[in-house]
Write a protein that holds these residues in place. Structure first.
Motif, PDB file in Angstrom:
ATOM      1  N   ASN A 699       0.819  -1.215   0.000  1.00  0.00           N
ATOM      2  CA  ASN A 699       0.000   0.000   0.000  1.00  0.00           C
ATOM      3  C   ASN A 699       0.856   1.270   0.000  1.00  0.00           C
ATOM      4  OD1 ASN A 699      -2.274  -1.704   0.223  1.00  0.00           O
ATOM      5  ND2 ASN A 699      -2.027  -1.746   2.458  1.00  0.00           N
ATOM      6  N   VAL A 700       1.914   1.240  -0.817  1.00  0.00           N
ATOM      7  CA  VAL A 700       2.883   2.328  -0.836  1.00  0.00           C
ATOM      8  C   VAL A 700       2.376   3.471  -1.707  1.00  0.00           C
ATOM      9  CG1 VAL A 700       5.211   2.990  -1.570  1.00  0.00           C
ATOM     10  CG2 VAL A 700       4.834   0.811  -0.398  1.00  0.00           C
ATOM     11  N   LYS A 701       2.461   4.668  -1.171  1.00  0.00           N
ATOM     12  CA  LYS A 701       2.225   5.868  -1.959  1.00  0.00           C
ATOM     13  C   LYS A 701       3.551   6.600  -2.112  1.00  0.00           C
ATOM     14  CE  LYS A 701      -2.625   6.579  -0.652  1.00  0.00           C
ATOM     15  NZ  LYS A 701      -3.140   6.331  -2.024  1.00  0.00           N
ATOM     16  N   PHE A 702       3.761   7.236  -3.252  1.00  0.00           N
ATOM     17  CA  PHE A 702       5.064   7.845  -3.497  1.00  0.00           C
ATOM     18  C   PHE A 702       4.922   9.141  -4.276  1.00  0.00           C
ATOM     19  CE2 PHE A 702       4.215   5.449  -7.299  1.00  0.00           C
ATOM     20  CZ  PHE A 702       4.843   6.132  -8.331  1.00  0.00           C
ATOM     21  N   ASP A 703       5.981   9.971  -4.188  1.00  0.00           N
ATOM     22  CA  ASP A 703       6.094  11.225  -4.931  1.00  0.00           C
ATOM     23  C   ASP A 703       7.342  11.164  -5.809  1.00  0.00           C
ATOM     24  OD1 ASP A 703       3.965  12.092  -3.434  1.00  0.00           O
ATOM     25  OD2 ASP A 703       5.149  13.443  -2.167  1.00  0.00           O
ATOM     26  N   VAL A 704       7.296  11.871  -6.923  1.00  0.00           N
ATOM     27  CA  VAL A 704       8.463  12.080  -7.782  1.00  0.00           C
ATOM     28  C   VAL A 704       8.498  13.557  -8.151  1.00  0.00           C
ATOM     29  CG1 VAL A 704       9.590  11.543  -9.978  1.00  0.00           C
ATOM     30  CG2 VAL A 704       8.416   9.728  -8.702  1.00  0.00           C
ATOM     31  N   TRP A 705       9.683  14.150  -8.093  1.00  0.00           N
ATOM     32  CA  TRP A 705       9.832  15.561  -8.440  1.00  0.00           C
ATOM     33  C   TRP A 705      11.213  15.778  -9.064  1.00  0.00           C
ATOM     34  CZ3 TRP A 705      10.307  13.467  -3.640  1.00  0.00           C
ATOM     35  CH2 TRP A 705      11.505  13.680  -2.968  1.00  0.00           C
ATOM     36  N   ALA A 706      11.416  16.953  -9.601  1.00  0.00           N
ATOM     37  CA  ALA A 706      12.715  17.354 -10.121  1.00  0.00           C
ATOM     38  C   ALA A 706      13.036  18.745  -9.602  1.00  0.00           C
ATOM     39  CB  ALA A 706      12.737  17.341 -11.640  1.00  0.00           C
ATOM     40  N   SER A 707      14.309  18.979  -9.287  1.00  0.00           N
ATOM     41  CA  SER A 707      14.766  20.306  -8.876  1.00  0.00           C
ATOM     42  C   SER A 707      15.861  20.754  -9.834  1.00  0.00           C
ATOM     43  CB  SER A 707      15.316  20.273  -7.445  1.00  0.00           C
ATOM     44  OG  SER A 707      14.307  19.894  -6.525  1.00  0.00           O
ATOM     45  N   SER A 708      15.806  22.021 -10.203  1.00  0.00           N
ATOM     46  CA  SER A 708      16.752  22.542 -11.185  1.00  0.00           C
ATOM     47  C   SER A 708      17.263  23.904 -10.759  1.00  0.00           C
ATOM     48  CB  SER A 708      16.081  22.658 -12.555  1.00  0.00           C
ATOM     49  OG  SER A 708      16.918  23.326 -13.476  1.00  0.00           O
ATOM     50  N   ASN A 709      18.566  24.149 -10.992  1.00  0.00           N
ATOM     51  CA  ASN A 709      19.081  25.508 -10.847  1.00  0.00           C
ATOM     52  C   ASN A 709      19.439  26.101 -12.204  1.00  0.00           C
ATOM     53  OD1 ASN A 709      21.571  24.469 -11.657  1.00  0.00           O
ATOM     54  ND2 ASN A 709      22.536  24.639  -9.643  1.00  0.00           N
ATOM     55  N   ARG A 710      19.021  25.406 -13.269  1.00  0.00           N
ATOM     56  CA  ARG A 710      19.304  25.877 -14.628  1.00  0.00           C
ATOM     57  C   ARG A 710      18.487  27.126 -14.942  1.00  0.00           C
ATOM     58  NH1 ARG A 710      20.762  21.384 -17.964  1.00  0.00           N
ATOM     59  NH2 ARG A 710      20.534  22.772 -19.767  1.00  0.00           N
ATOM     60  N   PRO A 711      19.039  28.048 -15.761  1.00  0.00           N
ATOM     61  CA  PRO A 711      18.306  29.284 -16.065  1.00  0.00           C
ATOM     62  C   PRO A 711      17.188  29.104 -17.072  1.00  0.00           C
ATOM     63  CG  PRO A 711      20.396  29.253 -17.234  1.00  0.00           C
ATOM     64  CD  PRO A 711      20.391  28.043 -16.340  1.00  0.00           C
ATOM     65  N   GLU A 712      17.110  27.901 -17.670  1.00  0.00           N
ATOM     66  CA  GLU A 712      16.069  27.677 -18.656  1.00  0.00           C
ATOM     67  C   GLU A 712      15.329  26.379 -18.342  1.00  0.00           C
ATOM     68  OE1 GLU A 712      19.383  25.204 -19.539  1.00  0.00           O
ATOM     69  OE2 GLU A 712      19.386  27.404 -19.495  1.00  0.00           O
ATOM     70  N   SER A 713      14.064  26.307 -18.796  1.00  0.00           N
ATOM     71  CA  SER A 713      13.303  25.071 -18.652  1.00  0.00           C
ATOM     72  C   SER A 713      13.794  24.047 -19.659  1.00  0.00           C
ATOM     73  CB  SER A 713      11.812  25.345 -18.877  1.00  0.00           C
ATOM     74  OG  SER A 713      11.308  26.240 -17.907  1.00  0.00           O
ATOM     75  N   VAL A 714      13.639  22.768 -19.306  1.00  0.00           N
ATOM     76  CA  VAL A 714      14.021  21.701 -20.231  1.00  0.00           C
ATOM     77  C   VAL A 714      12.901  20.677 -20.279  1.00  0.00           C
ATOM     78  CG1 VAL A 714      16.508  21.985 -19.857  1.00  0.00           C
ATOM     79  CG2 VAL A 714      15.239  20.400 -18.422  1.00  0.00           C
ATOM     80  N   ASP A 715      12.720  20.079 -21.450  1.00  0.00           N
ATOM     81  CA  ASP A 715      11.737  19.016 -21.616  1.00  0.00           C
ATOM     82  C   ASP A 715      12.375  17.690 -21.236  1.00  0.00           C
ATOM     83  OD1 ASP A 715       9.647  20.636 -22.581  1.00  0.00           O
ATOM     84  OD2 ASP A 715      10.599  20.721 -24.550  1.00  0.00           O
ATOM     85  N   GLY A 716      11.716  16.951 -20.375  1.00  0.00           N
ATOM     86  CA  GLY A 716      12.275  15.689 -19.927  1.00  0.00           C
ATOM     87  C   GLY A 716      11.246  14.585 -19.924  1.00  0.00           C
ATOM     88  N   GLU A 717      11.738  13.358 -19.770  1.00  0.00           N
ATOM     89  CA  GLU A 717      10.876  12.198 -19.616  1.00  0.00           C
ATOM     90  C   GLU A 717      11.296  11.467 -18.352  1.00  0.00           C
ATOM     91  OE1 GLU A 717       9.082   8.771 -22.445  1.00  0.00           O
ATOM     92  OE2 GLU A 717      11.273   8.727 -22.188  1.00  0.00           O
TER      93      GLU A 717
END
Length: 871
Positions: A699-717
């Motif tokens: 019964n595990v619930k989980f989160d996924v996130w990303a943190s960036s210090n880059r000056p521009e957004s990037v498209d990711g998968e």
């Protein structure tokens, strides 16, 4: 005119026990700078204080008087018309009397100040011999005398004895919960003799950047002794040793001053945000015929630094903004790199800063119980782009504020502010370390809101408030430009201290992990604040470091007298073993227990940095502005909170921080289960029979996130896998989630999502679930088809997992590289590092189907040993 000449008085010194007239034997001292313990060690008068229990056998040194002596020839130009001769003492530790040719030249009572004396009338004629004597009285005994003299003040100190309270000396010399009691003394900085007609004493550069940060109005000023006109020249900037062209024009010239307008400026940036551009300003003193009398230069960087404290949804923010860019300040706290600071080479300072920078650490906090570090340290921070949080030298005490003490503190502060203010890396000065904790714990008089009269503070039993909230901020404002001041670390506008943590304002020291409530490190995500400037988890250094300082084989086991004596943290026996036992199967021989503590510390760092960096949020919603682990380094070989040991050998925790502070990171975490929620003080009072520990795997619930210090957004998968710890097979098809990783922000990808699980059944009892199939959650971020970051969430506690038959393969055929693969998930793969060996990564988890590559320098890869959990 005679040019400036400098003679370094560093050789042919002797020392003896007692005062000038003592008849004790004299011994040859080390070349200056030096300290008494090092000189006694040189002459085999004491054992090495860093080894075994030897610290105890050298404590007597602190209660004695010691005299240093040398002779030197008067310079050739001494006595010539208009020539001045001065002696400069850059640092005398601490209660020192200086005699020249039998005459008292000066007395000093502050280790942190330098002294300069005109000796033109005191030296003998050119080429004749002069005698200088330095008499150092016991700082401990003098401190005890001062406590008795100032009975009007309530002296309170933590960690050590009361004698350190009134003494302006490195406070860690009295011992701390990570360092030994080694109350040393001596000429710990250089002594020089100078002759000159004209000289440039120091150069100051102040500037204003335009709103668009593209031009700068620069004011250069030199303090000149003697005649001569000063001419300034600005060159650069230098970036990694190479010069770039720059337009520089003088706008106005006054005696000793010149103003410049710089266009198309190159800014100084923290590491990872841009270049560390450094300009050089050279000042020349010339006579009426244009002859150069003296020349001096300094480097400086152009940058805008702000401490952003604004009301928001979480309270009041606390983060740094450099050149109009918000910066998440992840890094570490710094203690002096040696109990004997005089033996830290300039290269060793540079190596330390480079190590921090290569570990993606963007800030170092210089702790207030040590020293104002030498220029070499700050030069390295400037060059490597590491921000500096600089404490003034006060720590964990109720300091006095009688007149003589205030005068000494004022000189100390002004000298060090003037010496350091040109370093672009220094972005904040803080008044002290944890002194407001003393106020709260002992009920000292402190009315933050109601009493704003500095003179009245001197009449309370907390007179040091005058230093922290009036004197020091005034001096910082006068001597620096564009550098914020903070009264203390921690400090939350009169609300937040070490004892009473208010996570909504100011910076906090989070010690409810390890100290306090001893909360599980898995709870660190809930234990953050606006800026976490201290927190930590202990671990052993690598075995080689232990073997260097504990010589007897029979003492090399966890819990031996020699091992326990070396670890200065109060209650470390209970705390280390508790945290290890909560999380891992205990193996109590030295190599395996060392490994377990290191994996535990690395896990704690991973939880802290990835979780608090997640709370960096987005512009206008910066819940957490930074995290600084206690501590980066050690002052001697020991077991402590340091993530790198005394010999500059990183522990796995160093690499955990390095991975968590990459430009773009991905994080994955499970929702915590009830067993982690229990307050430590209620462990034996609560009925836990209702808790089914299998729920940590089901019964595990989980989160996924990303943190960036880059000056521009990037498209990711994002690729999310669920891998059986037992078999290494995926329990469910991978999730593939496309998402845009936002610039300089946190991107939430998955929130409170259910994870699949599989039950294992016993074929003999098919209707009963024998156990769940525990699994790791693997999150991978790909950008343009390339993996840029990954993370893994394990089913805690690790001790319940079976790590048999991992089928781990370690290939070292290439000599300088280690390739690691495994058929089933591997926890805590640690290579036993040692001095002189450099790795690109360590302390890794190995996942099926992935290949880890670790580069090795300084040793053949096949000469290294490694281990992992359950090996």
């Amino acid at each position: 005119m005679t040019p400036r000449n400098t003679l370094l008085l560093n050789k042919h010194w002797t020392f003896k026990q007692g005062g000038r007239d003592a008849h004790s034997s004299a011994f040859p001292a080390n070349d200056l700078p030096t300290e008494i313990h090092l000189d006694l060690l040189k002459n085999d008068q004491i054992p090495n204080p860093f080894n075994n229990l030897n610290e105890l056998s050298v404590r007597w040194i602190a209660d004695e008087t010691w005299t240093y002596q040398t002779t030197f020839e008067s310079p050739e130009d001494h006595g010539e018309p208009n020539v001045k001769t001065v002696m400069k003492f850059e640092g005398l530790d601490t209660f020192a009397s200086v005699y020249l040719n039998g005459n008292l030249l000066l007395t000093s009572e502050n280790m942190f100040v330098w002294h300069e004396v005109d000796v033109s009338e005191h030296l003998k004629t050119a080429h004749e011999l002069n005698e200088v004597q330095l008499v150092f009285e016991s700082a401990r005994q003098k401190g005890l005398d001062l406590v008795k003299q100032h009975h009007e003040h309530r002296f309170i100190v933590h960690q050590t004895e009361i004698s350190r309270g009134p003494v302006r000396k490195a406070q860690y010399h009295w011992g701390w919960d990570w360092g030994p009691i080694l109350l040393t003394c001596g000429p710990w900085k250089p002594i020089t003799l100078e002759t000159y007609v004209s000289r440039i004493r120091d150069i100051s550069v102040k500037y204003e950047l335009s709103d668009d940060l593209k031009s700068a109005h620069v004011r250069c000023k030199a303090s000149v002794d003697g005649p001569g006109n000063v001419i300034f020249e600005i060159s650069g900037p230098a970036i990694h040793g190479s010069l770039k062209a720059s337009t520089v024009s003088a706008q106005k010239s006054l005696p000793g001053q010149q103003t410049f307008e710089l266009n198309d400026v190159h800014l100084w940036w923290p590491r990872g945000y841009g270049d560390q551009s450094l300009y050089t300003v050279q000042a020349c003193s010339v006579d009426e015929n244009g002859k150069v009398l003296d020349r001096s230069s300094i480097r400086f960087g152009l940058r805008k630094a702000e401490l952003v404290q604004e009301k928001d949804a979480h309270g009041q923010s606390f983060y740094f903004r450099i050149n109009n860019i918000d910066i998440f300040a992840g890094g570490s706290c710094w203690v002096p790199a040696d109990s004997f600071a005089s033996q830290i080479s300039l290269q060793r300072y540079r190596d330390w800063v480079q190590l921090a920078a290569e570990g993606n650490q963007i800030m170092i906090r210089i702790w207030g119980g040590g020293i104002y570090e030498p220029d070499a340290f700050y030069d390295a921070c400037d060059e490597f782009g590491v921000l500096v949080w600089q404490d003034f030298m006060f720590a964990c005490a109720n300091y006095p504020a009688y007149l003589e003490y205030l005068d000494s503190v004022r000189i100390e502060a002004v000298q060090n502010l003037r010496r350091l203010h040109n370093h672009p890396s220094i972005v904040i000065w803080a008044g002290n370390n944890e002194d407001y904790q003393i106020v709260e714990r002992y009920g000292l008089e402190y009315d933050f809101e109601g009493d704003k009269d500095p003179q009245s503070w001197l009449k309370t039993n907390f007179p040091a408030r005058y230093i922290y909230e009036h004197l020091l901020p005034k001096l910082v404002s006068e001597e620096t430009e564009g550098v914020p001041y903070h009264p203390s670390s921690p400090f939350g506008n009169g609300k937040s201290t070490v004892l009473k943590v208010d996570p909504t304002v100011g910076d906090i020291h989070q010690w409810n992990m390890w100290h306090g409530e001893m909360k599980p490190y898995q709870l660190l995500p809930e234990m953050g604040g606006r800026f976490v400037s201290e927190f930590g988890m202990e671990a052993y250094p690598h075995v080689e470091t232990i073997e260097k300082c504990i010589s007897r084989e029979e003492d090399r086991y966890p819990g031996s007298m020699a091992m326990d004596f070396r670890n200065k943290a109060i209650g470390h026996e209970r705390r280390v073993i508790s945290y290890v036992a909560e999380n891992f199967r205990i193996r109590y021989d030295l190599p395996n227990f060392t490994h377990l503590t290191q994996v535990m510390q690395a896990d704690a760092m991973a939880w802290a940095y990835k979780s608090w960096r997640r709370q960096w949020g987005s512009p206008g919603d910066r819940k957490c502005g930074g995290a600084l682990v206690w501590q980066l380094n050690d002052c001697w070989p020991t077991m402590s909170w340091a993530v790198v040991d005394y010999h500059l050998v990183p522990k796995p925790a160093y690499y955990a921080i390095k991975r968590a502070m990459q430009p773009i990171v991905v994080g994955v975490a499970r929702k915590l289960q009830p067993w982690m929620m229990r307050p430590a003080d209620e462990l034996w009072q609560r009925d836990t029979s209702h808790i089914d520990l299998r729920k940590n795997w089901e019964n595990v619930k989980f989160d996924v996130w990303a943190s960036s210090n880059r000056p521009e957004s990037v498209d990711g998968e994002f690729i999310i896998k669920f891998i059986s710890v037992r078999t290494g097979r995926e329990l469910h098809p991978s999730l593939k989630i496309p998402a845009k990783v936002k610039a300089n922000s946190t991107t939430e990808v998955v929130r409170d999502r259910d994870a699949p699980y599989a039950s294992l059944q016993d074929p003999k009892r098919p209707f009963e679930i024998a156990a769940s199939d525990p699994f790791v959650i693997r999150a991978i971020l790909n950008v343009r088809g390339q993996q840029v970051a990954s993370d893994v969430s394990w089913p805690d506690p690790i001790k319940y997992l079976d790590f048999a038959d991992r089928e781990l393969s370690v290939d070292v055929s290439e000599g300088s590289k280690i390739m690691v693969t495994a058929e089933r998930p591997v926890k805590g793969f640690v290579i036993g590092e040692r001095q002189g060996v450099k790795l690109t990564d360590n302390g890794l988890d190995v996942m099926p189907g992935e290949k880890l590559s670790i580069k090795v320098e300084g040793a053949a890869a096949n000469n290294l040993e490694w281990r992992y959990i359950g090996m």
